[in-house]
Scaffold this motif. Structure first.
Motif, short mmCIF file in Angstrom:
data_model
loop_
_atom_site.label_atom_id
_atom_site.label_comp_id
_atom_site.label_asym_id
_atom_site.label_seq_id
_atom_site.Cartn_x
_atom_site.Cartn_y
_atom_site.Cartn_z
N LEU A 209 0.81 -0.87 -0.26
CA LEU A 209 -0.16 -1.74 -1.00
C LEU A 209 -0.12 -3.21 0.03
O LEU A 209 -1.24 -3.83 -0.54
CB LEU A 209 0.56 -2.05 -2.24
N LYS A 210 0.52 -3.96 1.34
CA LYS A 210 0.28 -4.36 1.60
C LYS A 210 0.10 -6.16 0.94
O LYS A 210 -0.56 -6.93 1.22
CB LYS A 210 -1.10 -4.61 2.70
N LEU A 211 1.86 -5.30 0.27
CA LEU A 211 1.65 -7.01 -0.67
C LEU A 211 2.79 -7.47 -0.47
O LEU A 211 3.62 -7.23 -0.60
CB LEU A 211 1.77 -5.75 -2.26
N ASP A 212 2.68 -8.96 -0.53
CA ASP A 212 3.47 -9.77 -0.61
C ASP A 212 3.75 -11.03 -0.95
O ASP A 212 2.57 -11.55 -1.88
CB ASP A 212 4.22 -10.15 1.07
N PHE A 213 5.01 -11.22 -1.88
CA PHE A 213 5.04 -12.08 -3.08
C PHE A 213 5.93 -13.33 -3.01
O PHE A 213 6.74 -13.07 -1.96
CB PHE A 213 4.24 -11.74 -4.54
N GLY A 214 6.04 -14.46 -3.79
CA GLY A 214 6.96 -15.30 -3.70
C GLY A 214 6.61 -16.11 -2.39
O GLY A 214 5.44 -15.89 -1.90
N SER A 215 8.58 -16.81 -2.12
CA SER A 215 7.77 -17.35 -0.34
C SER A 215 7.83 -16.24 0.21
O SER A 215 7.99 -16.98 1.71
CB SER A 215 9.15 -18.03 -0.63
#
Length: 501
Positions: A209-215
């Motif tokens: 999903l090419k997802l990154d979250f947070g720092s």
């Protein structure tokens, strides 16, 4: 203070300080000093007892422990081999080859995950090997070192805990009481190790999903903006892809042989054990040292005659490898000392008491065990120590071999221990993942924590469902729990993506 909540204060303070100050060495040392002070107060031993406990019973004793020394030697040899492969040009050649065959950033991450899954023998070995092999590739495709460290860490302990032939399986089997096949019990518990399986699923979802979250999202944006992440390696040899592949394959094979050797596979007569039993009773520390030294000698024997790298340059890689591992060695030494302080304050006794108090709510016990194991492993930085404390309690609470709650609870204990270990700043596996990715340790911990907690939340709900449905039988409970957990994981990840938009 001994045997009470105060026994967990030193690691909690160390972890909090590390996350707040972003400085791990002083944070660990302050935790050690607090532990020494608590012990001295209880023992009424004054300043002399305080210093003796911190340095003699703590730091010096940990650095003279044969298991710990073996791990440190293994680190130095691995560092030397990485320096050899970099100097010879093997890493750079592999990076160039991979750039032609791996066409995208997602492909580089998937390749890292797959390699991590394949190297399931030992988590230490996994962290350093996957890091050294995939770092040139992920650098070229602008994957941040923090993301690489997460992918390494998430395919170390979580994969080892569901692999029947691994040092972790041997550790769990060793904590089972006499008269029962520990390895068989470990295998029965594998299907209910939700955290391990969901962590692997989470990685594929994030990449797909090419997802990154947070720092982590911030570090990925920084990496994407850079031309290319520097690999910090100077090529002075004329190596090819083979000069990276051969040492790595040699390392895998010879470390495997080293481990089964220590377990009695090559013994004669009645002392001989088959492959599985030899693995179960192996001494991973000694086996990894034997295998890595053999691989180092074999690598030199291949490099020098072919003049891939001059002999003098090969010898220069020894101190270079040592220097590269100094941060990991220092953090490990302090983390082991902090664990010794926690052990001397009888944290295990305190946690065992907590478990006895909630033992009456048996249907909810798997979920409680998962959380308690996670908190204990996070605070102490050791999964194996958590196994040693909680698995015997699970067996005592559920003495019937065919009781579904027995299997689910032991699985919850293993899953929780891995979850806590996975995100603990003082965990040796977490430290080695940082070393393998050549990433700032505190950055690795802070970026990984939101991902771990996401899977922990999903796993907790799944263990609640498993406990509530166990009356339907182990098979039905497993199917219902798995379907519920998978749906929850997928929906929660998609919700994360929608919120980010």
């Amino acid at each position: 203070m001994t045997g009470t909540f105060f026994s967990l204060v030193p690691p909690i303070v160390a972890i909090a300080l590390a996350l707040i100050t972003k400085e791990v060495y002083s944070s660990l040392f302050i935790g050690i000093l607090i532990g020494g002070a608590f012990f001295a107060i209880d023992a009424s031993s004054g300043f002399t007892g305080f210093f003796t406990h911190v340095f003699s019973d703590g730091l010096i004793k940990q650095l003279s422990d044969s298991w710990n020394v073996g791990i440190l030697v293994f680190l130095v040899v691995l560092g030397t081999m990485v320096a050899l492969m970099n100097s010879a040009g093997g890493s750079q050649a592999f990076g160039e080859w991979a750039k032609k065959h791996i066409k995208s950033k997602a492909g580089a991450q998937i390749a890292t995950i797959c390699l991590g899954i394949l190297i399931f023998i030992d988590d230490y070995f996994n962290c350093l090997t996957v890091g050294s092999v995939m770092r040139p590739v992920t650098d070229k495709y602008k994957v941040s070192r923090e993301k690489l460290a997460y992918l390494i860490d998430a395919t170390a302990a979580p994969v080892c805990i569901i692999a029947p032939i691994s040092s972790w399986a041997a550790a769990v089997a060793g904590f089972v009481s006499e008269g029962e096949n520990g390895l068989a019990l470990f295998c029965k518990a594998i299907p209910f190790n939700f955290y391990a399986f969901f962590t692997i699923g989470m990685m594929f979802l994030l990449v797909g999903l090419k997802l990154d979250f947070g720092s982590m999202a911030k570090f990925e944006e920084i990496a994407e903006a850079n031309q290319e992440i520097s690999s910090n390696s100077e090529k002075i040899g004329r190596g090819t892809v083979l000069d990276l592949v051969f040492p790595i394959i040699s390392l895998i094979l010879l470390c495997t042989i080293g481990m089964i050797y220590t377990g009695g596979f090559f013994a004669s007569g009645e002392e001989h054990k088959n492959f599985v039993d030899a693995f179960a009773s192996s001494d991973a520390s000694v086996g990894l040292v034997l295998g890595s030294f053999a691989a180092l000698i074999l690598t030199l024997a291949v490099y020098v005659p072919r003049r891939v790298l001059p002999f003098k340059a090969c010898m220069s890689c020894i101190p270079e490898g040592f220097k590269a591992m100094v941060p990991a060695i220092l953090i490990l030494s302090l983390a082991w000392t902090l664990k010794a302080m926690t052990d001397s304050l009888e944290a295990a006794k305190y946690v065992a008491g907590l478990m006895e108090k909630i033992g009456s709510i048996k249907i909810l016990l798997p979920a409680f065990i998962f959380i308690v194991a996670g908190f204990l492993a996070f605070s102490t930085g050791t999964s194996w120590g958590t196994f040693g404390i909680l698995i015997p309690i699970c067996i005592a609470v559920f003495p019937e071999v065919n009781d579904p709650l027995r299997i689910i609870s032991i699985s919850a204990c293993m899953a929780g221990a891995v979850a806590g270990d996975h995100c603990s700043p003082i965990s040796d596996t977490t430290i080695m993942a940082s070393a393998g990715a050549q990433c700032e340790h505190v950055n690795h911990v802070s970026t990984q924590l939101p991902y771990v907690m996401h899977v922990v939340a999903v796993s907790f709900v799944t263990y609640l469902i498993a406990g509530l449905t166990q009356g339907l039988g182990i098979a039905a409970s497993g199917i219902i729990s798995w379907i519920s957990g998978i749906i929850l994981l997928i929906l929660s990840v998609f919700l994360r993506k929608r919120i980010k938009k």
